[in-house]
Design a protein around this motif. Structure first.
Motif, PDB file in Angstrom:
ATOM      1  N   SER A   1       0.809  -1.215   0.000  1.00 24.82           N
ATOM      2  CA  SER A   1       0.000   0.000   0.000  1.00 24.82           C
ATOM      3  C   SER A   1       0.846   1.269   0.000  1.00 24.82           C
ATOM      4  O   SER A   1       0.301   2.379  -0.132  1.00 24.82           O
ATOM      5  N   GLY A   2       2.171   1.100   0.142  1.00 26.95           N
ATOM      6  CA  GLY A   2       3.058   2.254   0.161  1.00 26.95           C
ATOM      7  C   GLY A   2       3.372   2.656   1.590  1.00 26.95           C
ATOM      8  O   GLY A   2       3.297   1.853   2.508  1.00 26.95           O
ATOM      9  N   GLY A   3       3.711   3.886   1.780  1.00 25.55           N
ATOM     10  CA  GLY A   3       4.055   4.349   3.112  1.00 25.55           C
ATOM     11  C   GLY A   3       5.533   4.169   3.400  1.00 25.55           C
ATOM     12  O   GLY A   3       6.300   3.665   2.571  1.00 25.55           O
ATOM     13  N   SER A   4       5.917   4.563   4.574  1.00 25.62           N
ATOM     14  CA  SER A   4       7.330   4.498   4.950  1.00 25.62           C
ATOM     15  C   SER A   4       7.766   3.062   5.203  1.00 25.62           C
ATOM     16  O   SER A   4       6.982   2.246   5.693  1.00 25.62           O
ATOM     17  N   PRO A   5       9.008   2.754   4.869  1.00 24.68           N
ATOM     18  CA  PRO A   5       9.520   1.414   5.167  1.00 24.68           C
ATOM     19  C   PRO A   5       9.556   1.166   6.670  1.00 24.68           C
ATOM     20  O   PRO A   5       9.679   2.097   7.467  1.00 24.68           O
ATOM     21  N   ARG A   6       9.493  -0.081   7.018  1.00 26.07           N
ATOM     22  CA  ARG A   6       9.646  -0.502   8.416  1.00 26.07           C
ATOM     23  C   ARG A   6      11.005  -1.162   8.548  1.00 26.07           C
ATOM     24  O   ARG A   6      11.424  -1.919   7.691  1.00 26.07           O
ATOM     25  N   TYR A   7      11.693  -0.881   9.669  1.00 28.07           N
ATOM     26  CA  TYR A   7      13.036  -1.418   9.900  1.00 28.07           C
ATOM     27  C   TYR A   7      13.128  -2.110  11.246  1.00 28.07           C
ATOM     28  O   TYR A   7      12.436  -1.724  12.198  1.00 28.07           O
ATOM     29  N   THR A   8      14.018  -3.064  11.314  1.00 26.99           N
ATOM     30  CA  THR A   8      14.332  -3.617  12.613  1.00 26.99           C
ATOM     31  C   THR A   8      15.184  -2.587  13.366  1.00 26.99           C
ATOM     32  O   THR A   8      15.906  -1.776  12.753  1.00 26.99           O
ATOM     33  N   ASP A   9      15.107  -2.608  14.685  1.00 27.90           N
ATOM     34  CA  ASP A   9      15.741  -1.560  15.483  1.00 27.90           C
ATOM     35  C   ASP A   9      17.248  -1.443  15.242  1.00 27.90           C
ATOM     36  O   ASP A   9      17.802  -0.344  15.258  1.00 27.90           O
ATOM     37  N   SER A  10      17.908  -2.556  15.021  1.00 25.80           N
ATOM     38  CA  SER A  10      19.366  -2.547  14.920  1.00 25.80           C
ATOM     39  C   SER A  10      19.887  -1.837  13.672  1.00 25.80           C
ATOM     40  O   SER A  10      21.081  -1.519  13.602  1.00 25.80           O
TER      41      SER A  10
ATOM     42  N   LYS B   1      17.988   0.868  12.136  1.00 25.03           N
ATOM     43  CA  LYS B   1      17.361   2.187  12.008  1.00 25.03           C
ATOM     44  C   LYS B   1      18.412   3.287  12.039  1.00 25.03           C
ATOM     45  O   LYS B   1      19.313   3.273  12.870  1.00 25.03           O
ATOM     46  N   GLY B   2      18.282   4.228  11.111  1.00 23.30           N
ATOM     47  CA  GLY B   2      19.237   5.321  11.014  1.00 23.30           C
ATOM     48  C   GLY B   2      20.463   4.990  10.193  1.00 23.30           C
ATOM     49  O   GLY B   2      21.247   5.886   9.870  1.00 23.30           O
ATOM     50  N   ARG B   3      20.659   3.728   9.868  1.00 22.32           N
ATOM     51  CA  ARG B   3      21.828   3.318   9.072  1.00 22.32           C
ATOM     52  C   ARG B   3      21.421   2.757   7.712  1.00 22.32           C
ATOM     53  O   ARG B   3      22.131   2.950   6.725  1.00 22.32           O
ATOM     54  N   PHE B   4      20.309   2.033   7.654  1.00 21.66           N
ATOM     55  CA  PHE B   4      19.847   1.402   6.420  1.00 21.66           C
ATOM     56  C   PHE B   4      18.639   2.161   5.884  1.00 21.66           C
ATOM     57  O   PHE B   4      17.795   2.637   6.653  1.00 21.66           O
ATOM     58  N   THR B   5      18.555   2.224   4.557  1.00 23.81           N
ATOM     59  CA  THR B   5      17.403   2.841   3.917  1.00 23.81           C
ATOM     60  C   THR B   5      16.916   1.940   2.792  1.00 23.81           C
ATOM     61  O   THR B   5      17.681   1.599   1.880  1.00 23.81           O
ATOM     62  N   MET B   6      15.638   1.581   2.861  1.00 21.24           N
ATOM     63  CA  MET B   6      15.036   0.752   1.818  1.00 21.24           C
ATOM     64  C   MET B   6      14.237   1.649   0.882  1.00 21.24           C
ATOM     65  O   MET B   6      13.522   2.550   1.332  1.00 21.24           O
ATOM     66  N   SER B   7      14.375   1.383  -0.418  1.00 21.28           N
ATOM     67  CA  SER B   7      13.605   2.128  -1.405  1.00 21.28           C
ATOM     68  C   SER B   7      13.064   1.158  -2.446  1.00 21.28           C
ATOM     69  O   SER B   7      13.536   0.032  -2.575  1.00 21.28           O
ATOM     70  N   ARG B   8      12.086   1.643  -3.168  1.00 18.08           N
ATOM     71  CA  ARG B   8      11.381   0.792  -4.129  1.00 18.08           C
ATOM     72  C   ARG B   8      11.181   1.579  -5.427  1.00 18.08           C
ATOM     73  O   ARG B   8      10.801   2.741  -5.385  1.00 18.08           O
ATOM     74  N   ASP B   9      11.428   0.921  -6.552  1.00 15.64           N
ATOM     75  CA  ASP B   9      11.191   1.511  -7.865  1.00 15.64           C
ATOM     76  C   ASP B   9      10.248   0.587  -8.610  1.00 15.64           C
ATOM     77  O   ASP B   9      10.681  -0.406  -9.203  1.00 15.64           O
ATOM     78  N   ASN B  10       8.949   0.878  -8.548  1.00 12.54           N
ATOM     79  CA  ASN B  10       7.965  -0.007  -9.170  1.00 12.54           C
ATOM     80  C   ASN B  10       8.125  -0.067 -10.683  1.00 12.54           C
ATOM     81  O   ASN B  10       7.807  -1.095 -11.299  1.00 12.54           O
ATOM     82  N   SER B  11       8.607   1.009 -11.296  1.00 17.16           N
ATOM     83  CA  SER B  11       8.778   1.012 -12.745  1.00 17.16           C
ATOM     84  C   SER B  11       9.838   0.021 -13.195  1.00 17.16           C
ATOM     85  O   SER B  11       9.822  -0.448 -14.334  1.00 17.16           O
ATOM     86  N   LYS B  12      10.743  -0.315 -12.284  1.00 19.07           N
ATOM     87  CA  LYS B  12      11.822  -1.264 -12.597  1.00 19.07           C
ATOM     88  C   LYS B  12      11.634  -2.585 -11.868  1.00 19.07           C
ATOM     89  O   LYS B  12      12.513  -3.448 -11.907  1.00 19.07           O
TER      90      LYS B  12
END
Length: 126
Positions: free
Chosen positions: A54-63, A65-76
């Motif tokens: 549905s979209g929205g912000s990614p969810r991360y495990t606590d360890s 957070k602040g270091r990893f960033t997940m992104s998504r490119d639906n066109s690809k």
């Protein structure tokens, strides 16, 4: 049928960065939630990050957070995991996963994902 192929793993020194990619065959678009899991040697698989269909912000495990960033490119049909400030404890095989039947409360549950990639190895060591 959906196939996932991860890439971008490797050896990096502590404090370094890597960017993982996951390319999906077939047009999954926005119908599927996407996630990253990892499994360190001798340990169980653990959730790292996910984005609900549905979209929205990614969810991360606590360890991570602040270091990893997940992104998504639906066109690809792809998702990415930018990993910064890597630590030795981030060493693991990283897996991309996708599923169509997840709800927000099940995003961290590996057993709710239908398709998995073969994994890409990340080693953080000096």
């Amino acid at each position: 049928q959906v196939q996932l192929v991860e890439s971008g793993g490797g050896l990096v020194q502590p404090g370094g960065s890597l960017r993982l990619s996951c390319a999906a065959s077939g047009r999954i678009g926005t119908s599927y939630s996407m996630a990253w899991f990892r499994q360190a040697p001798g340990k169980d698989r653990e959730f790292v990050a996910a984005v609900h269909r549905s979209g929205g912000s990614p969810r991360y495990t606590d360890s991570v957070k602040g270091r990893f960033t997940m992104s998504r490119d639906n066109s690809k049909n792809s998702v990415f995991l930018q990993m910064n400030s890597l630590k030795p404890e981030d060493t693991a095989v990283y897996y991309c996963a996708t599923g169509a039947r997840l709800i927000l409360s099940t995003l961290t549950r590996g057993d709710f994902y239908d398709y998995w990639g073969q994994g890409t190895r990340v080693t953080v060591s000096s």
